[in-house]
Scaffold this motif. Sequence first.
Motif, PDB file in Angstrom:
ATOM      1  N   SER A 100       0.829  -1.212   0.000  1.00  0.00           N
ATOM      2  CA  SER A 100       0.000   0.000   0.000  1.00  0.00           C
ATOM      3  C   SER A 100       0.858   1.255   0.000  1.00  0.00           C
ATOM      4  CB  SER A 100      -0.934  -0.006   1.212  1.00  0.00           C
ATOM      5  OG  SER A 100      -1.818  -1.109   1.157  1.00  0.00           O
ATOM      6  N   GLU A 101       1.937   1.225   0.777  1.00  0.00           N
ATOM      7  CA  GLU A 101       2.842   2.374   0.833  1.00  0.00           C
ATOM      8  C   GLU A 101       3.522   2.599  -0.518  1.00  0.00           C
ATOM      9  OE1 GLU A 101       6.828   3.890   3.303  1.00  0.00           O
ATOM     10  OE2 GLU A 101       5.891   1.959   3.767  1.00  0.00           O
ATOM     11  N   TRP A 103       2.539   1.738  -3.576  1.00  0.00           N
ATOM     12  CA  TRP A 103       1.643   2.236  -4.621  1.00  0.00           C
ATOM     13  C   TRP A 103       1.148   3.641  -4.334  1.00  0.00           C
ATOM     14  CZ3 TRP A 103       2.359   0.371  -9.016  1.00  0.00           C
ATOM     15  CH2 TRP A 103       2.691  -0.980  -9.195  1.00  0.00           C
ATOM     16  N   PHE A 104       1.110   4.046  -3.068  1.00  0.00           N
ATOM     17  CA  PHE A 104       0.805   5.436  -2.731  1.00  0.00           C
ATOM     18  C   PHE A 104       1.879   6.358  -3.306  1.00  0.00           C
ATOM     19  CE2 PHE A 104       1.094   9.211  -0.078  1.00  0.00           C
ATOM     20  CZ  PHE A 104      -0.231   9.613   0.019  1.00  0.00           C
ATOM     21  N   ILE A 105       3.133   5.983  -3.111  1.00  0.00           N
ATOM     22  CA  ILE A 105       4.246   6.796  -3.618  1.00  0.00           C
ATOM     23  C   ILE A 105       4.226   6.842  -5.156  1.00  0.00           C
ATOM     24  CG2 ILE A 105       6.763   6.924  -3.803  1.00  0.00           C
ATOM     25  CD1 ILE A 105       6.852   5.604  -0.976  1.00  0.00           C
ATOM     26  N   GLY A 107       1.662   6.281  -7.196  1.00  0.00           N
ATOM     27  CA  GLY A 107       0.459   6.883  -7.769  1.00  0.00           C
ATOM     28  C   GLY A 107       0.306   8.366  -7.553  1.00  0.00           C
ATOM     29  N   GLN A 108       0.919   8.898  -6.494  1.00  0.00           N
ATOM     30  CA  GLN A 108       0.746  10.306  -6.142  1.00  0.00           C
ATOM     31  C   GLN A 108       0.982  11.283  -7.307  1.00  0.00           C
ATOM     32  OE1 GLN A 108       0.203  12.606  -3.093  1.00  0.00           O
ATOM     33  NE2 GLN A 108      -1.300  10.953  -3.259  1.00  0.00           N
ATOM     34  N   GLU A 112      -3.390   9.486  -8.020  1.00  0.00           N
ATOM     35  CA  GLU A 112      -3.988   8.268  -7.472  1.00  0.00           C
ATOM     36  C   GLU A 112      -3.214   7.835  -6.226  1.00  0.00           C
ATOM     37  OE1 GLU A 112      -6.763   7.459  -8.714  1.00  0.00           O
ATOM     38  OE2 GLU A 112      -6.632   8.546 -10.603  1.00  0.00           O
ATOM     39  N   THR A 113      -3.888   7.086  -5.351  1.00  0.00           N
ATOM     40  CA  THR A 113      -3.257   6.719  -4.084  1.00  0.00           C
ATOM     41  C   THR A 113      -3.177   5.222  -3.835  1.00  0.00           C
ATOM     42  OG1 THR A 113      -5.383   6.900  -2.925  1.00  0.00           O
ATOM     43  CG2 THR A 113      -3.995   8.884  -2.994  1.00  0.00           C
ATOM     44  N   ASN A 114      -3.688   4.396  -4.758  1.00  0.00           N
ATOM     45  CA  ASN A 114      -3.615   2.952  -4.560  1.00  0.00           C
ATOM     46  C   ASN A 114      -3.531   2.246  -5.902  1.00  0.00           C
ATOM     47  OD1 ASN A 114      -6.485   1.995  -5.369  1.00  0.00           O
ATOM     48  ND2 ASN A 114      -6.872   3.694  -3.943  1.00  0.00           N
ATOM     49  N   ASP A 117      -6.780   1.888  -8.222  1.00  0.00           N
ATOM     50  CA  ASP A 117      -7.190   3.072  -8.976  1.00  0.00           C
ATOM     51  C   ASP A 117      -6.230   3.363 -10.130  1.00  0.00           C
ATOM     52  OD1 ASP A 117      -9.364   3.369  -7.345  1.00  0.00           O
ATOM     53  OD2 ASP A 117      -8.468   4.939  -6.094  1.00  0.00           O
TER      54      ASP A 117
END
Length: 219
Positions: A100-101, A103-105, A107-108, A112-114, A117
């Motif tokens: 999760s961490e 894909w947050f980095i 996607g930002q 997007e955050t995950n 998405d």
Amino acid sequence: MAKYQIYMIRHGKTWFNKYNKMQGWSDTPLAPEGLEGAKLAAKALKDVDFDLAFSSDARRAIDTCKLIVDENKNKEQLNPTKLMEFREQFYGYFEGMNSSEAWFIVGQPHGETNFGDILTKYGLDATRDFMKAADPFHDAENAEEYWTRINRGFKKIDEVAKDGDKVLLVSHGTTIRSITERFGGGKFDLTQSPKNSSLTLLERDNGVNTVTKYSQILD
């Protein structure tokens, strides 16, 4: 070239799968439930008349492949071969990170955050390109690098497969999902990765791939 079937099996569940960590070229052993799942798949496939057997060169795939071959009716004739070309996607700097961490980095920069998405909006190839761009070392595979490797793997199987062969190939979640996205004709729900120890069936006809079944649970 020939027309043959590839039984793509995702390896059994590993410790990194259990802990939701990025596991591409990094490798952790099969967890106890992963061993049991692989054994169930082996029993389900025991009467399939396999002519050839392959796995990626990751230990989790090699171990799953061995369990399946050892149970198969043709085990005396099968000599599993490792193909690095069917490794999982390489996540570079993000290997071993909480998924999760990571894909947050990644996607930002794209709003997007995950992973879900990013996948829905841009597709799997874009997730690779975005990851390489976000990797401070730029070691992660982009789409071009990834598919060059995968296509080389298919050509290696072409060199030994014959008309009518049934080929066992133990590979990885994102790799199987990517192959299904590209060659499944939009027929499958790819919002979820294939389950550990599940079957995805591919027909290869003179170099043309068609996925006919995705993430079938074997028990």
